[in-house]
Design a protein around this motif. Structure first.
Motif, PDB file in Angstrom:
ATOM      1  N   LEU A  98       0.830  -1.192   0.000  1.00 53.46           N
ATOM      2  CA  LEU A  98       0.000   0.000   0.000  1.00 53.46           C
ATOM      3  C   LEU A  98       0.871   1.251   0.000  1.00 53.46           C
ATOM      4  CD1 LEU A  98      -2.837   1.029   0.101  1.00 53.46           C
ATOM      5  CD2 LEU A  98      -2.748   0.942   2.572  1.00 53.46           C
ATOM      6  N   TRP A  99       1.887   1.231   0.880  1.00 48.60           N
ATOM      7  CA  TRP A  99       2.757   2.409   0.956  1.00 48.60           C
ATOM      8  C   TRP A  99       3.530   2.600  -0.335  1.00 48.60           C
ATOM      9  CZ3 TRP A  99       1.511   5.924   4.039  1.00 48.60           C
ATOM     10  CH2 TRP A  99       0.961   5.628   5.281  1.00 48.60           C
ATOM     11  N   GLY A 100       3.946   1.472  -0.918  1.00 51.04           N
ATOM     12  CA  GLY A 100       4.637   1.559  -2.206  1.00 51.04           C
ATOM     13  C   GLY A 100       3.767   2.241  -3.242  1.00 51.04           C
ATOM     14  N   ALA A 101       2.482   1.847  -3.268  1.00 49.08           N
ATOM     15  CA  ALA A 101       1.560   2.429  -4.243  1.00 49.08           C
ATOM     16  C   ALA A 101       1.405   3.924  -4.015  1.00 49.08           C
ATOM     17  CB  ALA A 101       0.204   1.736  -4.146  1.00 49.08           C
ATOM     18  N   GLY A 141      -3.178   7.766 -15.575  1.00 52.19           N
ATOM     19  CA  GLY A 141      -3.935   6.520 -15.634  1.00 52.19           C
ATOM     20  C   GLY A 141      -3.197   5.378 -14.963  1.00 52.19           C
ATOM     21  N   LEU A 142      -1.886   5.327 -15.203  1.00 50.44           N
ATOM     22  CA  LEU A 142      -1.055   4.288 -14.601  1.00 50.44           C
ATOM     23  C   LEU A 142      -1.092   4.394 -13.074  1.00 50.44           C
ATOM     24  CD1 LEU A 142       0.531   2.294 -16.288  1.00 50.44           C
ATOM     25  CD2 LEU A 142       2.613   3.521 -15.678  1.00 50.44           C
ATOM     26  N   THR A 143      -1.053   5.643 -12.588  1.00 52.48           N
ATOM     27  CA  THR A 143      -1.100   5.864 -11.149  1.00 52.48           C
ATOM     28  C   THR A 143      -2.363   5.262 -10.546  1.00 52.48           C
ATOM     29  OG1 THR A 143      -0.127   7.988 -11.661  1.00 52.48           O
ATOM     30  CG2 THR A 143      -0.806   7.616  -9.406  1.00 52.48           C
ATOM     31  N   GLY A 200      -2.490  -1.549  -5.290  1.00 51.11           N
ATOM     32  CA  GLY A 200      -1.949  -1.427  -3.935  1.00 51.11           C
ATOM     33  C   GLY A 200      -3.046  -1.523  -2.886  1.00 51.11           C
ATOM     34  N   LEU A 201      -4.157  -0.841  -3.134  1.00 47.53           N
ATOM     35  CA  LEU A 201      -5.261  -0.861  -2.175  1.00 47.53           C
ATOM     36  C   LEU A 201      -5.803  -2.271  -2.003  1.00 47.53           C
ATOM     37  CD1 LEU A 201      -7.345   2.358  -2.972  1.00 47.53           C
ATOM     38  CD2 LEU A 201      -6.198   1.767  -0.843  1.00 47.53           C
ATOM     39  N   VAL A 202      -6.030  -2.952  -3.151  1.00 45.33           N
ATOM     40  CA  VAL A 202      -6.625  -4.283  -3.087  1.00 45.33           C
ATOM     41  C   VAL A 202      -5.684  -5.262  -2.398  1.00 45.33           C
ATOM     42  CG1 VAL A 202      -7.382  -6.238  -4.473  1.00 45.33           C
ATOM     43  CG2 VAL A 202      -8.120  -3.943  -5.064  1.00 45.33           C
ATOM     44  N   ARG A 203      -4.404  -5.259  -2.821  1.00 44.09           N
ATOM     45  CA  ARG A 203      -3.446  -6.191  -2.230  1.00 44.09           C
ATOM     46  C   ARG A 203      -3.089  -5.797  -0.801  1.00 44.09           C
ATOM     47  NH1 ARG A 203      -4.650  -9.350  -5.318  1.00 44.09           N
ATOM     48  NH2 ARG A 203      -3.572 -10.150  -7.157  1.00 44.09           N
ATOM     49  N   GLY A 204      -2.876  -4.494  -0.589  1.00 43.47           N
ATOM     50  CA  GLY A 204      -2.419  -4.032   0.721  1.00 43.47           C
ATOM     51  C   GLY A 204      -3.461  -4.222   1.797  1.00 43.47           C
ATOM     52  N   PRO A 217     -11.674  -7.100  -7.614  1.00 46.83           N
ATOM     53  CA  PRO A 217     -10.456  -7.792  -8.020  1.00 46.83           C
ATOM     54  C   PRO A 217      -9.360  -6.785  -8.375  1.00 46.83           C
ATOM     55  CG  PRO A 217     -12.059  -7.841  -9.787  1.00 46.83           C
ATOM     56  CD  PRO A 217     -12.723  -7.159  -8.636  1.00 46.83           C
ATOM     57  N   ALA A 218      -8.104  -7.204  -8.224  1.00 48.18           N
ATOM     58  CA  ALA A 218      -6.992  -6.332  -8.578  1.00 48.18           C
ATOM     59  C   ALA A 218      -6.862  -6.287 -10.099  1.00 48.18           C
ATOM     60  CB  ALA A 218      -5.716  -6.858  -7.949  1.00 48.18           C
ATOM     61  N   PRO A 219      -6.269  -5.210 -10.628  1.00 51.79           N
ATOM     62  CA  PRO A 219      -6.094  -5.106 -12.084  1.00 51.79           C
ATOM     63  C   PRO A 219      -5.379  -6.311 -12.686  1.00 51.79           C
ATOM     64  CG  PRO A 219      -5.569  -3.027 -11.056  1.00 51.79           C
ATOM     65  CD  PRO A 219      -5.850  -3.987  -9.943  1.00 51.79           C
ATOM     66  N   THR A 220      -4.412  -6.878 -11.945  1.00 56.25           N
ATOM     67  CA  THR A 220      -3.693  -8.031 -12.503  1.00 56.25           C
ATOM     68  C   THR A 220      -4.622  -9.235 -12.643  1.00 56.25           C
ATOM     69  OG1 THR A 220      -2.947  -8.380 -10.258  1.00 56.25           O
ATOM     70  CG2 THR A 220      -1.354  -7.449 -11.781  1.00 56.25           C
ATOM     71  N   ASP A 221      -5.548  -9.416 -11.660  1.00 60.78           N
ATOM     72  CA  ASP A 221      -6.521 -10.510 -11.778  1.00 60.78           C
ATOM     73  C   ASP A 221      -7.368 -10.338 -13.031  1.00 60.78           C
ATOM     74  OD1 ASP A 221      -5.564 -11.276  -9.388  1.00 60.78           O
ATOM     75  OD2 ASP A 221      -7.262 -10.545  -8.192  1.00 60.78           O
TER      76      ASP A 221
END
Lengths: 281, 310
Positions: free
Chosen positions: A3-6, A40-42, A49-53, A62-66
């Motif tokens: 999350l902090w990374g994001a 957009g990338l941000t 980050g929010l979903v995983r963190g 779901p996260a964008p990667t999913d």
């Protein structure tokens, strides 16, 4: 940690954008393209980050990667839905509705009485929630794509009609007089002067209609469709909790909408290159 | 008033077309009813009739066509049937003192109006705030403006069921919230674009004049940019409120809502009562007309107060 990374990425990207906006390259094409892409990338990174963190359940968001994985693994299903909803429903409806609207506008244009009457009515109808007729048209034309095309025809008709009627009155009196001194016939004047002069308005209508066409085709599927189509997949996917497939459909719909809009805008640039809004400064 | 007559003529023409279309649209149903009531119908069998073209049917049974204008569940109702249904679910119930009963369209229109209003308010605030940000911050203009445009090319209805699921998962029970979010999404863009245009409408001379007064940024915003943008704001608000209404009704359609005009359309579809759909559509049209007219009136009053009207 993620999350902090994001959040850190967000701040860094914003700093880059702010620096770009102040730099002397700010009016170059690259920066005009790069800044929105970074933004957009941000959002994607923040979302991830929010979903995983925060360990959000994939049933909720779901996260964008999913979603990307789902797009890759179910591309066959997505293509089937795309061709059912967009190629058959939305596109054929769009073409029929747009040509009907332009032809109607040319037909009523010869009578000022009709024009004066139809313009306010058309403007009013264009502001109405026309999607509501979707269940009626599904009832009339059956479950397959014909009813979706019918909904799209009705939805795109009025915005394009109103814009075309306005555009046809755009040619100035001087220009029309010039055509008369050339002894141009009605059709010659229409073809060589008034239609080209109306093009900026026509394209305005075409652009509005692209999104409307997609909305119409998707909503109409909520009221009954064969077991394929983007609207069908979205409404059943929500019920079956396969949310990542729903988001994959949404991504396809969003991409389709943007690309369709972009194509119309590109055609506009080619056709109305003479218009002040298209000139390069 | 000069434009009144053409509009009336066009409306009359549309009504005439509608009435004329009722006969062919309802012909098969009308003949089924006629057969059940013992009238002589050619071809006598429902199956054979199904395969004959509608125009042939109408020519052969010209005596029975009138039945199509009084069906209980017509494919295409007549204008007066819609009017009757509309009156029965609004005015008549109001006279009986049941204006807010769950069967009355006034109640459903009220639910829709509430969501529309909240969506409109939210969309307007977001639109104006975004416009101020874009006008004052070069970074915002570069990075946000393209996405505002892209956001409008995305068919929001695709998102509607998701927004409902998300908000219920987040523990928001109120059904109005997701609808308001959808209508705000449709409503913010015209406001944003109009306000950016409006806030930039003061000329360089006017801005320079304020600088010679050594006006602060806040003062030049409040005294020059904001007043200058008001005509643009009202024009976009009129588009915005119509968009907000569309958003609310779209938000009610696919989501299993139980109240609101969109839900009436949905329920009318599920129970096979076309008159309910048509009267809900008519109510939505009236609502849109009233909202846009009210805003146009507010625009005229405000601009006259500010010395704009002539």
């Amino acid at each position: 940690m993620i999350l902090w990374g994001a959040i850190l990425f967000w701040l860094a990207a914003w700093a880059v954008n702010a620096a770009l906006a102040r730099s002397r390259y700010r009016d170059t094409r690259a920066v005009r393209l790069l800044a929105p892409v970074l933004f957009g990338l941000t959002i994607l990174v923040l979302w991830q980050g929010l979903v995983r963190g925060l360990n959000v359940s994939p049933v909720i968001l779901p996260a964008p990667t999913d979603v990307a994985q789902r797009i890759a693994s179910d591309s066959g299903v997505l293509w089937e839905d795309f061709s059912q909803t967009v190629l058959k429903g939305a596109l054929s409806g769009y073409l029929i509705g747009a040509s009907a609207a332009v032809l109607t506008a040319i037909a009523i244009d010869r009578s000022t009485f009709l024009t004066r009457g139809l313009l306010p009515v058309g403007n009013f109808v264009a502001a109405l929630p026309i999607v509501g007729i979707a269940p009626i048209l599904v009832n009339w034309f059956g479950f397959d794509w014909h009813s979706k095309a019918a909904v799209v025809v009705v939805m795109v008709f009025f915005p394009i009609l109103v814009n075309t009627v306005q555009g046809l009155s755009e040619a100035g009196a001087m220009q029309k007089d010039l055509m008369r001194t050339y002894a141009a016939s009605y059709w010659q004047t229409l073809w060589k002067l008034r239609l080209p002069a109306a093009m900026p308005f026509l394209f305005n209508g075409f652009k509005i209609a692209t999104t409307l066409a997609l909305i119409g085709a998707i909503v109409a599927e909520y009221f009954g469709s064969p077991t394929r189509g983007m609207g069908f997949r979205i409404s059943t996917g929500v019920g079956r909790l396969s949310i990542d497939l729903v988001w994959a459909e949404i991504a396809v719909a969003a991409l389709t909408g943007s690309v369709a809009y972009g194509l119309v805008a590109l055609a506009e640039r080619r056709v109305t290159f003479w218009h002040p809004s298209q000139r390069k400064t | 008033m000069r434009g009144f007559l053409p509009v009336l003529a066009v409306l009359a023409a549309i009504l005439a077309l509608w009435v004329a279309a009722v006969a062919p649209m309802n012909a098969r149903q009308a003949l089924d009813v006629a057969e059940r009531e013992g009238a002589a119908v050619t071809p006598a069998e429902s199956r054979t009739r199904f395969e004959t073209p509608v125009l042939t049917l109408m020519l052969r049974n010209s005596g029975e066509i009138w039945r199509g204008y009084g069906l209980e569940r017509p494919r295409l109702p007549t204008p007066w049937q819609v009017g009757q249904e509309l009156w029965a679910t609004t005015g008549e119930m109001a006279l009986e003192g049941r204006a807010f009963s769950k069967r009355s369209l006034i109640y459903h229109a009220w639910i829709t109006l509430q969501s529309t209003f909240w969506g409109f308010a939210l969309g307007t605030v977001v639109g104006i705030a975004g416009a101020i940000g874009i006008v004052y911050s070069r970074t915002m203009e570069l990075s946000v403006m393209p996405w505002a445009i892209i956001s409008q090319t995305i068919p929001i209805v695709a998102l509607a069921p998701m927004i409902i699921v998300l908000s219920s998962q987040l523990g928001i029970e109120e059904r109005g919230v997701p609808k308001a979010v959808i209508s705000a999404y449709l409503c913010f863009f015209p406001v944003l674009v109009g306000m950016v245009k409006g806030l930039r409408s003061p000329t360089a001379e006017q801005l320079d004049l304020l600088r010679t007064y050594s006006a602060s940024g806040m003062a030049s915003f409040l005294k020059l940019r904001l007043p200058a943008s008001l005509p643009y704001l009202f024009t976009s608000l009129k588009i915005g409120i119509a968009a907000a209404l569309v958003g609310t009704i779209v938000g009610e359609l696919p989501t299993g809502a139980i109240s609101g005009l969109g839900a009436r359309i949905l329920i009318g579809d599920q129970f096979g009562t076309p008159l309910a759909i048509w009267s809900a559509l008519a109510a939505a049209a009236i609502l849109a007309g009233v909202l846009v007219t009210l805003l146009g009136w507010a625009q005229a009053v405000t601009l006259r107060r500010m010395g704009g009207g002539r």
